[in-house]
Design a protein around this motif. Structure first.
Motif, PDB file in Angstrom:
ATOM      1  N   ILE A  36       0.863  -1.247  -0.095  1.00  0.00           N
ATOM      2  CA  ILE A  36      -0.050   0.122   0.035  1.00  0.00           C
ATOM      3  C   ILE A  36       0.906   1.243   0.083  1.00  0.00           C
ATOM      4  CG2 ILE A  36      -1.610   1.410   1.144  1.00  0.00           C
ATOM      5  CD1 ILE A  36      -2.898  -1.541   2.340  1.00  0.00           C
ATOM      6  N   GLY A  37       2.051   1.336   0.743  1.00  0.00           N
ATOM      7  CA  GLY A  37       2.889   2.407   0.763  1.00  0.00           C
ATOM      8  C   GLY A  37       3.476   2.509  -0.323  1.00  0.00           C
ATOM      9  N   GLU A  38       3.814   1.545  -1.198  1.00  0.00           N
ATOM     10  CA  GLU A  38       4.397   1.739  -2.385  1.00  0.00           C
ATOM     11  C   GLU A  38       3.656   2.439  -3.390  1.00  0.00           C
ATOM     12  OE1 GLU A  38       7.629   1.898  -3.309  1.00  0.00           O
ATOM     13  OE2 GLU A  38       8.467   1.425  -1.624  1.00  0.00           O
ATOM     14  N   LEU A  39       2.448   1.841  -3.386  1.00  0.00           N
ATOM     15  CA  LEU A  39       1.280   2.448  -4.378  1.00  0.00           C
ATOM     16  C   LEU A  39       0.974   3.740  -4.094  1.00  0.00           C
ATOM     17  CD1 LEU A  39      -1.263  -0.593  -4.292  1.00  0.00           C
ATOM     18  CD2 LEU A  39       0.241   0.209  -6.403  1.00  0.00           C
ATOM     19  N   ASP A  40       1.245   4.169  -2.586  1.00  0.00           N
ATOM     20  CA  ASP A  40       0.912   5.637  -2.453  1.00  0.00           C
ATOM     21  C   ASP A  40       2.307   6.445  -3.015  1.00  0.00           C
ATOM     22  OD1 ASP A  40      -0.131   7.741  -1.014  1.00  0.00           O
ATOM     23  OD2 ASP A  40       0.850   7.434   0.752  1.00  0.00           O
ATOM     24  N   MET A  41       3.365   5.802  -2.973  1.00  0.00           N
ATOM     25  CA  MET A  41       4.544   6.544  -3.595  1.00  0.00           C
ATOM     26  C   MET A  41       4.426   6.701  -5.117  1.00  0.00           C
ATOM     27  SD  MET A  41       7.423   8.212  -3.380  1.00  0.00           S
ATOM     28  CE  MET A  41       8.100   7.649  -1.575  1.00  0.00           C
ATOM     29  N   LEU A  42       4.125   5.784  -5.678  1.00  0.00           N
ATOM     30  CA  LEU A  42       3.681   5.740  -6.991  1.00  0.00           C
ATOM     31  C   LEU A  42       2.662   6.856  -7.385  1.00  0.00           C
ATOM     32  CD1 LEU A  42       3.734   5.113 -10.112  1.00  0.00           C
ATOM     33  CD2 LEU A  42       2.359   3.112  -9.400  1.00  0.00           C
ATOM     34  N   ASN A  43       1.787   6.915  -6.536  1.00  0.00           N
ATOM     35  CA  ASN A  43       0.536   7.926  -6.755  1.00  0.00           C
ATOM     36  C   ASN A  43       0.960   9.371  -6.567  1.00  0.00           C
ATOM     37  OD1 ASN A  43      -1.892   8.808  -7.239  1.00  0.00           O
ATOM     38  ND2 ASN A  43      -3.074   7.303  -5.727  1.00  0.00           N
ATOM     39  N   SER A  44       1.992   9.625  -5.687  1.00  0.00           N
ATOM     40  CA  SER A  44       2.367  10.771  -5.423  1.00  0.00           C
ATOM     41  C   SER A  44       3.400  11.249  -6.602  1.00  0.00           C
ATOM     42  CB  SER A  44       3.267  10.893  -4.060  1.00  0.00           C
ATOM     43  OG  SER A  44       2.266  10.584  -2.962  1.00  0.00           O
ATOM     44  N   PHE A  73      -5.234   4.832  -6.393  1.00  0.00           N
ATOM     45  CA  PHE A  73      -5.847   4.882  -4.928  1.00  0.00           C
ATOM     46  C   PHE A  73      -7.042   4.021  -4.821  1.00  0.00           C
ATOM     47  CE2 PHE A  73      -8.505   6.979  -1.510  1.00  0.00           C
ATOM     48  CZ  PHE A  73      -7.295   7.438  -0.768  1.00  0.00           C
ATOM     49  N   ASP A  74      -7.833   3.655  -5.788  1.00  0.00           N
ATOM     50  CA  ASP A  74      -8.726   2.523  -5.613  1.00  0.00           C
ATOM     51  C   ASP A  74      -8.025   1.226  -5.368  1.00  0.00           C
ATOM     52  OD1 ASP A  74     -11.108   4.042  -5.980  1.00  0.00           O
ATOM     53  OD2 ASP A  74     -10.990   3.545  -8.564  1.00  0.00           O
ATOM     54  N   LEU A  75      -6.667   1.048  -5.774  1.00  0.00           N
ATOM     55  CA  LEU A  75      -6.061  -0.289  -5.672  1.00  0.00           C
ATOM     56  C   LEU A  75      -5.597  -0.335  -4.414  1.00  0.00           C
ATOM     57  CD1 LEU A  75      -4.657  -2.825  -6.536  1.00  0.00           C
ATOM     58  CD2 LEU A  75      -3.000  -1.328  -7.725  1.00  0.00           C
ATOM     59  N   GLY A  76      -5.143   0.945  -3.912  1.00  0.00           N
ATOM     60  CA  GLY A  76      -4.640   0.869  -2.304  1.00  0.00           C
ATOM     61  C   GLY A  76      -6.001   0.419  -1.502  1.00  0.00           C
ATOM     62  N   GLY A  77      -7.124   1.127  -1.925  1.00  0.00           N
ATOM     63  CA  GLY A  77      -8.301   0.614  -1.249  1.00  0.00           C
ATOM     64  C   GLY A  77      -8.774  -0.824  -1.349  1.00  0.00           C
ATOM     65  N   TYR A  84     -13.663  -5.149  -1.589  1.00  0.00           N
ATOM     66  CA  TYR A  84     -13.649  -3.719  -2.555  1.00  0.00           C
ATOM     67  C   TYR A  84     -12.841  -4.046  -3.600  1.00  0.00           C
ATOM     68  CZ  TYR A  84     -13.252   1.226  -3.824  1.00  0.00           C
ATOM     69  OH  TYR A  84     -13.376   2.416  -4.647  1.00  0.00           O
ATOM     70  N   GLN A  85     -13.350  -4.468  -4.693  1.00  0.00           N
ATOM     71  CA  GLN A  85     -12.735  -4.832  -5.880  1.00  0.00           C
ATOM     72  C   GLN A  85     -13.025  -3.763  -7.097  1.00  0.00           C
ATOM     73  OE1 GLN A  85     -13.303  -9.118  -6.454  1.00  0.00           O
ATOM     74  NE2 GLN A  85     -12.292  -9.692  -4.636  1.00  0.00           N
ATOM     75  N   VAL A  86     -12.199  -2.987  -7.324  1.00  0.00           N
ATOM     76  CA  VAL A  86     -12.553  -1.935  -8.519  1.00  0.00           C
ATOM     77  C   VAL A  86     -11.966  -2.170  -9.593  1.00  0.00           C
ATOM     78  CG1 VAL A  86     -12.219   0.591  -9.196  1.00  0.00           C
ATOM     79  CG2 VAL A  86     -13.112  -0.061  -6.825  1.00  0.00           C
ATOM     80  N   LEU A  87     -10.578  -2.651  -9.757  1.00  0.00           N
ATOM     81  CA  LEU A  87      -9.922  -2.991 -10.924  1.00  0.00           C
ATOM     82  C   LEU A  87     -10.497  -4.233 -11.525  1.00  0.00           C
ATOM     83  CD1 LEU A  87      -6.126  -2.512  -9.887  1.00  0.00           C
ATOM     84  CD2 LEU A  87      -7.771  -0.954 -11.216  1.00  0.00           C
ATOM     85  N   GLN A  88     -10.710  -4.082 -12.927  1.00  0.00           N
ATOM     86  CA  GLN A  88     -11.455  -5.065 -13.694  1.00  0.00           C
ATOM     87  C   GLN A  88     -10.420  -5.383 -15.026  1.00  0.00           C
ATOM     88  OE1 GLN A  88     -13.912  -6.749 -12.559  1.00  0.00           O
ATOM     89  NE2 GLN A  88     -13.888  -5.373 -10.745  1.00  0.00           N
ATOM     90  N   ALA A  89     -10.601  -6.270 -15.674  1.00  0.00           N
ATOM     91  CA  ALA A  89      -9.895  -6.709 -17.029  1.00  0.00           C
ATOM     92  C   ALA A  89      -9.886  -5.398 -17.904  1.00  0.00           C
ATOM     93  CB  ALA A  89     -10.350  -7.822 -17.528  1.00  0.00           C
ATOM     94  N   ALA A  90     -10.936  -4.930 -17.853  1.00  0.00           N
ATOM     95  CA  ALA A  90     -11.206  -3.551 -18.893  1.00  0.00           C
ATOM     96  C   ALA A  90     -10.193  -2.682 -18.459  1.00  0.00           C
ATOM     97  CB  ALA A  90     -12.789  -3.175 -18.646  1.00  0.00           C
ATOM     98  N   HIS A  91      -9.794  -2.391 -17.229  1.00  0.00           N
ATOM     99  CA  HIS A  91      -8.605  -1.289 -16.822  1.00  0.00           C
ATOM    100  C   HIS A  91      -7.310  -1.650 -17.721  1.00  0.00           C
ATOM    101  CE1 HIS A  91     -11.609  -0.556 -13.420  1.00  0.00           C
ATOM    102  NE2 HIS A  91     -11.541   0.556 -14.194  1.00  0.00           N
ATOM    103  N   ILE A  92      -7.112  -2.969 -17.725  1.00  0.00           N
ATOM    104  CA  ILE A  92      -5.999  -3.452 -18.095  1.00  0.00           C
ATOM    105  C   ILE A  92      -5.966  -3.284 -19.731  1.00  0.00           C
ATOM    106  CG2 ILE A  92      -4.346  -5.570 -18.628  1.00  0.00           C
ATOM    107  CD1 ILE A  92      -5.409  -6.726 -16.009  1.00  0.00           C
ATOM    108  N   GLN A  93      -7.159  -3.650 -20.311  1.00  0.00           N
ATOM    109  CA  GLN A  93      -7.344  -3.108 -21.684  1.00  0.00           C
ATOM    110  C   GLN A  93      -7.186  -1.844 -22.056  1.00  0.00           C
ATOM    111  OE1 GLN A  93      -7.731  -5.646 -24.406  1.00  0.00           O
ATOM    112  NE2 GLN A  93      -7.546  -3.653 -25.309  1.00  0.00           N
ATOM    113  N   GLN A  94      -7.650  -1.083 -21.423  1.00  0.00           N
ATOM    114  CA  GLN A  94      -7.678   0.537 -21.450  1.00  0.00           C
ATOM    115  C   GLN A  94      -6.111   1.008 -21.529  1.00  0.00           C
ATOM    116  OE1 GLN A  94      -9.986   2.075 -18.312  1.00  0.00           O
ATOM    117  NE2 GLN A  94     -12.047   1.949 -19.367  1.00  0.00           N
ATOM    118  N   LEU A  95      -5.398   0.374 -20.798  1.00  0.00           N
ATOM    119  CA  LEU A  95      -3.792   0.653 -20.595  1.00  0.00           C
ATOM    120  C   LEU A  95      -3.198   0.124 -21.931  1.00  0.00           C
ATOM    121  CD1 LEU A  95      -3.076  -0.089 -16.795  1.00  0.00           C
ATOM    122  CD2 LEU A  95      -2.957   2.036 -18.044  1.00  0.00           C
ATOM    123  N   GLU A  96      -3.742  -1.006 -22.428  1.00  0.00           N
ATOM    124  CA  GLU A  96      -3.048  -1.764 -23.485  1.00  0.00           C
ATOM    125  C   GLU A  96      -3.381  -0.613 -24.679  1.00  0.00           C
ATOM    126  OE1 GLU A  96      -4.225  -5.655 -23.469  1.00  0.00           O
ATOM    127  OE2 GLU A  96      -2.663  -6.294 -22.005  1.00  0.00           O
TER     128      GLU A  96
END
Length: 191
Positions: A36-44, A73-77, A84-96
């Motif tokens: 969670i801390g590393e995700l926060d660092m990345l977010n910053s 932030f949702d991933l940290g959550g 609390y599962q926000v990330l979906q395969a569609a998010h990976i597809q959007q990145l690609e």
């Protein structure tokens, strides 16, 4: 989400533990908290990149990357509250899709690229490195407490987005990309 902070300090973490959303307390050195801390660092770091993109008027790149700050932030959550599962395969597809769209505008890579050329390019590479660190923390946590495939895929693709974003910034700034040059072997004297 409904969970809000009413007081910044509580003193409950002074003994080296922190509270999870379900009331459980974990050591601040626990792999889940480290992740969670590393995700926060990345977010910053991403926040700094976004602020710089706005200042430079690179709105297309800003608009493409800004939603990922919220998803981080949702991933940290999600790591704090596994139900609390926000990330979906569609998010990976959007990145690609974003990577592919940007890659079409860039010249093919023939050399390794070093982080530099401008402050913005370097900051995008810092985000890439922070994403890789967060990914390693996710993988370490995954070894002990399995994470969903969507989490692992998302954080892996995110570092690729920052690499291509750095190249897009160079294109928009008309900055040169710093290409790695192998250094000659040192000359050894027989004296």
């Amino acid at each position: 989400m409904g969970y809000r902070i009413s007081k910044v300090y509580t003193g409950t973490g002074d003994a080296g533990t922190t509270g999870m959303a379900d009331g459980q307390r974990l050591a601040k050195s626990h792999p889940r908290i480290e992740t969670i801390g590393e995700l926060d660092m990345l977010n910053s770091q991403l926040g700094l990149l976004l602020a710089q993109l706005q200042l430079q008027g690179l709105t297309d790149i800003f608009d493409s990357l800004a939603p990922y700050q919220h998803l981080l932030f949702d991933l940290g959550g999600e790591l704090a509250m596994p139900e609390y599962q926000v990330l979906q395969a569609a998010h990976i597809q959007q990145l690609e899709t974003l990577i592919d769209r940007w890659a079409e505008q860039l010249s093919p890579l023939k050399d390794f690229i070093l982080p530099g050329g401008s402050v913005l390019i370097a900051q995008a590479h810092i985000c890439r490195c922070a994403a890789r660190t967060a990914e390693r923390r996710c993988q370490l946590l995954h070894e002990h407490e399995p994470l969903r495939a969507e989490v692992l895929g998302f954080i892996n693709r995110l570092s690729d987005v920052f690499f291509v974003a750095a190249r897009m910034i160079a294109l928009h700034e008309a900055s040169h990309e710093v290409l790695w040059q192998a250094q000659p072997a040192p000359v050894v004297s027989n004296e």
